[in-house]
Motif scaffolding. Structure first.
Motif, short mmCIF file in Angstrom:
data_model
loop_
_atom_site.label_atom_id
_atom_site.label_comp_id
_atom_site.label_asym_id
_atom_site.label_seq_id
_atom_site.Cartn_x
_atom_site.Cartn_y
_atom_site.Cartn_z
N GLY A 8 0.82 -1.20 0.00
CA GLY A 8 0.00 0.00 0.00
C GLY A 8 0.85 1.24 0.00
N PHE A 9 0.28 2.34 -0.52
CA PHE A 9 1.03 3.60 -0.54
C PHE A 9 0.11 4.77 -0.23
N ILE A 10 0.71 5.82 0.29
CA ILE A 10 0.04 7.11 0.46
C ILE A 10 0.95 8.15 -0.17
N SER A 11 0.51 8.76 -1.25
CA SER A 11 1.28 9.78 -1.96
C SER A 11 0.62 11.14 -1.73
N VAL A 12 1.31 11.99 -0.99
CA VAL A 12 0.80 13.32 -0.67
C VAL A 12 1.41 14.32 -1.66
N ALA A 13 0.56 14.97 -2.44
CA ALA A 13 0.99 15.99 -3.42
C ALA A 13 2.11 15.47 -4.33
N PRO A 14 1.90 14.35 -5.01
CA PRO A 14 2.96 13.85 -5.91
C PRO A 14 3.23 14.86 -7.03
N PRO A 15 4.50 15.16 -7.30
CA PRO A 15 4.83 16.22 -8.26
C PRO A 15 4.75 15.74 -9.71
#
Length: 218
Positions: free
Chosen positions: A126-133
């Motif tokens: 699982g992943f959590i990507s916050v504001a991926p550029p």
């Protein structure tokens, strides 16, 4: 929250590690924003993500990429930082060998590195990507994205315009076998000023939902 030093590809890496009480507990790795723009493992969002995992019983690590804080080496435009992240996961796995799974979370530049690590390490579930550029870095390596996760961003992000993040999400959502959840936080800029609590509520709710779907979650 013990300070730790472990060996990475460019030398010493400085981190903070919280062991898990349950030997089968999952691993969490949290990656910080861009080193050349003040990003460190003590970034407010990284710090909060770290404690989000800790509260749920994870063995969790945050660390400084090469050239940041007491970590040795110099900025390497992503390639070396990906190697640092892989070394960090290796290190936690030696400390916590019975972990049944791993999660990766990253903010901005750290989200980009995290998604690359996801492609290389099948144990990351699982992943959590916050504001991926998505406008600044190439995410085409996600072909296909191997795990389900959350992409979360603000609707007034001037660093990464919403249309670029949306294009990334739309592309990933066409893939079969995984579910990419998306959360858009109204009024949030790239740094989630005055919105960090809202951000963490969304991230925690998502993680709780995924853990509840896992039969022997921590």
């Amino acid at each position: 929250m013990p300070e730790v030093i472990f060996t990475g590809p460019a030398g010493r890496i400085e981190g903070r590690f919280q062991p898990a009480k349950n030997r089968n507990a999952p691993i969490g790795i949290v990656l910080h924003p861009h080193p050349q723009f003040g990003g460190t493992m003590n970034n407010q969002i990284v710090y909060n993500l770290f404690y989000m995992f800790q509260k749920r019983g994870f063995a969790v690590l945050r660390f400084n990429f090469r050239g940041v804080g007491r970590s040795q080496g110099a900025f390497d435009h992503g390639s070396g930082e990906l190697s640092d992240a892989a070394a960090a996961l290796d290190w936690v796995q030696t400390i916590h060998p019975d972990a049944r799974s791993c999660w990766i979370a990253g903010f901005s530049f750290g989200a980009w590195i995290g998604m690359q690590l996801l492609m290389r390490r099948p144990e990351i579930e699982g992943f959590i990507s916050v504001a991926p550029p998505a406008n600044l870095h190439d995410f085409s390596f996600l072909a296909p994205c191997p795990s389900s996760g959350l992409i979360i961003h603000g609707d007034v992000d001037k660093v990464v315009p919403m249309k670029d993040t949306q294009a990334l999400v739309d592309k990933l959502k066409t893939q079969k076998g995984i579910v990419v959840d998306q959360e858009i936080i109204p009024g949030a800029n790239h740094f989630f000023e005055d919105r960090v609590d809202v951000l963490m509520d969304h991230c925690g709710t998502y993680l709780d939902k995924r853990l509840a779907d896992t039969p022997d979650a921590a």
